[in-house]
Enzyme design. Structure first.
Site, mmCIF file in Angstrom:
data_model
loop_
_atom_site.group_PDB
_atom_site.id
_atom_site.type_symbol
_atom_site.label_atom_id
_atom_site.label_comp_id
_atom_site.label_asym_id
_atom_site.label_seq_id
_atom_site.Cartn_x
_atom_site.Cartn_y
_atom_site.Cartn_z
ATOM 1 N N LYS A 26 2.775 -6.603 -3.965
ATOM 2 C CA LYS A 26 2.567 -5.625 -5.038
ATOM 3 C C LYS A 26 2.251 -6.314 -6.366
ATOM 4 C CE LYS A 26 4.176 -1.504 -2.999
ATOM 5 N NZ LYS A 26 4.744 -0.190 -3.060
ATOM 6 N N LYS A 80 -1.687 -3.229 7.103
ATOM 7 C CA LYS A 80 -0.848 -2.039 7.289
ATOM 8 C C LYS A 80 -1.551 -0.801 6.728
ATOM 9 C CE LYS A 80 2.558 -0.714 4.367
ATOM 10 N NZ LYS A 80 3.815 -0.210 3.807
ATOM 11 N N LYS A 109 -0.675 4.497 2.025
ATOM 12 C CA LYS A 109 -1.162 5.704 1.351
ATOM 13 C C LYS A 109 -1.845 5.387 0.034
ATOM 14 C CE LYS A 109 3.580 7.215 0.544
ATOM 15 N NZ LYS A 109 4.297 6.065 0.069
HETATM 16 P P1 ATP Z 1 2.977 2.446 -0.736
HETATM 17 O O1 ATP Z 1 1.715 2.452 0.067
HETATM 18 O O2 ATP Z 1 2.968 3.381 -1.910
HETATM 19 O O3 ATP Z 1 3.528 1.107 -1.037
HETATM 20 P P2 ATP Z 1 4.457 2.878 1.645
HETATM 21 O O4 ATP Z 1 3.846 3.976 2.425
HETATM 22 O O5 ATP Z 1 4.280 1.488 2.092
HETATM 23 O O6 ATP Z 1 4.068 3.104 0.149
HETATM 24 P P3 ATP Z 1 7.030 4.252 1.532
HETATM 25 O O7 ATP Z 1 6.435 5.523 1.197
HETATM 26 O O8 ATP Z 1 8.215 3.971 0.709
HETATM 27 O O9 ATP Z 1 6.044 3.022 1.479
HETATM 28 O O10 ATP Z 1 7.416 4.184 3.083
HETATM 29 C C1 ATP Z 1 8.238 5.122 3.667
HETATM 30 C C2 ATP Z 1 8.564 4.707 5.071
HETATM 31 O O11 ATP Z 1 7.372 4.620 5.858
HETATM 32 C C3 ATP Z 1 9.241 3.334 5.194
HETATM 33 O O12 ATP Z 1 10.273 3.403 6.149
HETATM 34 C C4 ATP Z 1 8.147 2.433 5.657
HETATM 35 O O13 ATP Z 1 8.628 1.332 6.386
HETATM 36 C C5 ATP Z 1 7.328 3.368 6.536
HETATM 37 N N1 ATP Z 1 5.938 2.948 6.635
HETATM 38 C C6 ATP Z 1 5.072 2.750 5.603
HETATM 39 N N2 ATP Z 1 3.866 2.402 6.062
HETATM 40 C C7 ATP Z 1 3.964 2.345 7.417
HETATM 41 C C8 ATP Z 1 3.035 2.026 8.475
HETATM 42 N N3 ATP Z 1 1.778 1.698 8.221
HETATM 43 N N4 ATP Z 1 3.484 2.075 9.748
HETATM 44 C C9 ATP Z 1 4.772 2.422 10.039
HETATM 45 N N5 ATP Z 1 5.695 2.737 9.087
HETATM 46 C C10 ATP Z 1 5.291 2.696 7.782
#
Ligand code: ATP
Ligand code: LTN
Length: 334
Positions: free
Chosen positions: A114, A196, A199
């Site tokens: 980040k 990964k 969003k």
């Molecule tokens: P950002 O993209 O804003 O950093 P994020 O989607 O990585 O956000 P969170 O919204 O806090 O992060 O994630 C919520 C949950 O979703 C967490 O448990 C995280 O591990 C899971 N998660 C996030 N991305 C993935 C993915 N690509 N595959 C599986 N689990 C995910």
């Protein structure tokens, strides 16, 4: 709350969730909520570590609350609340800061990623993020934390801090275990399957949002990157197809063997359409229910209000214990 063990998890309202968040986190919350006392937060304070438009953050907080409910979180069974409504989270984070070292935070993978992505805003909150997350978890005497694979390192820190505090001040916190789903714990980008699915990706075709309508879902899967040969099988050398197979199996409850047999001899085109249809079929009713709930703000406010009251009672039990242990004089009330 009855004697079941506590399960805690949270998601940031940093945008519309993707099917990665759904498969890696949300769907497991629903599966586990009958066997545990579920406590689920909208991690709005965490979201502030990256620049936000205030109006959009407010909107996303309601979006995520509605999505939790639409995915089957039952506010009668589980506690659903906004992190900023329970000030014990930031209070415990402060105490935990005094037993956490900068080196532990600066080597976190998410902090490094980040910091690179938001070069113009490497703030203290971004570095301290895992300590606030540890406070979220430890406040509830949590035993199980369902998360996607990317959050494993942060959970390890929460465990380390719990053990360190207990050693220094006496038994205070339960040491939580992570729950990482066997499948789809790390859903990859549709455009760059080595990364990964996220969003906050600038390329909208890289992820399927839980807000995408069926046509959009199909269009995005049609464009998904695949690999050079055209055999549909799971293999580390075929990250594109393997990711699509993972998504397909997670949404249809099929095994890789079943899916490989089903698509033997078929081309990528047919396969991608089948994946798109399976995903659209599952997420469309969730999207519609979420939108219906969003039309009833008063209900969502009521859910968050009740959730905060219940969460607060649990959280202050732990926080008072912590304050006492470290030598703070407790405020006399009444
Ligand atoms: P950002 O993209 O804003 O950093 P994020 O989607 O990585 O956000 P969170 O919204 O806090 O992060 O994630 C919520 C949950 O979703 C967490 O448990 C995280 O591990 C899971 N998660 C996030 N991305 C993935 C993915 N690509 N595959 C599986 N689990 C995910
Ligand atoms: N950092 C998490 C969201 C989060 C969380 C938590 C998850 C905040 N607090 C406590 C589990 C437990 C993420 O998924 N990015």
């Amino acid at each position: 709350m009855d004697e079941k063990k506590i399960l805690f998890s949270a998601i940031q309202p940093s945008g519309i969730l993707t099917i990665g968040n759904y498969l890696g986190a949300l769907r497991n919350f629903k599966k586990l909520q009958d066997d545990y006392n579920g406590v689920f937060a909208v991690a709005d304070l965490h979201t502030l570590t990256v620049k936000q438009d205030p109006a959009i953050l407010r909107k996303n907080t309601y979006e995520l609350t509605a999505l939790y409910l639409a995915c089957g979180i039952d506010p009668e069974k589980s506690v659903l609340f906004a992190q900023s409504h329970v000030s014990a989270h930031t209070e415990l984070a402060w105490i935990l800061n005094t037993i956490c070292y900068p080196g532990e935070l600066s080597r976190m993978t998410q902090f490094k990623d980040k910091s690179q992505k938001h070069e113009d805003n490497i703030n203290m909150g971004l570095m301290d993020y895992p300590v606030l997350m540890a406070a979220d978890i430890l406040l509830y005497q949590t035993e199980l934390v369902p998360i996607g694979a990317d959050q494993k390192q942060h959970l390890e820190l929460a465990r380390d801090l719990a053990i360190r505090f207990n050693n220094r001040f006496g038994e205070t916190f339960k040491v939580p275990e992570g729950y990482i789903g066997k499948t789809a714990a790390r859903v990859m980008s549709l455009a760059e399957p080595e990364r990964k699915m996220s969003k906050s990706d600038a390329n909208l075709n890289a992820f399927i949002s839980m807000d995408d309508d069926p046509d959009t879902v199909l269009r995005k899967f049609k464009r998904a990157v695949t690999d050079s040969d055209d055999k549909i099988c799971y293999s580390p050398e075929k990250p594109g197809i393997s990711n699509l197979l993972t998504i397909y199996c997670a949404f249809t409850d099929k095994t890789f063997e079943q899916a490989e047999a089903e698509f033997a001899g078929k081309g990528y085109g047919d396969f991608k359409m089948a994946v798109g249809r399976a995903v659209a079929e599952k997420i469309e009713p969730i999207r519609q229910e979420k939108n219906r709930l969003l039309g009833d703000k008063a209900y969502l406010d009521e859910v968050l209000k009740n959730g905060a009251e219940r969460a607060e009672r649990l959280a202050y039990r732990t926080l008072n214990k912590v304050y006492k242990k470290v030598g703070l004089v407790l405020r006399k009330r009444g």
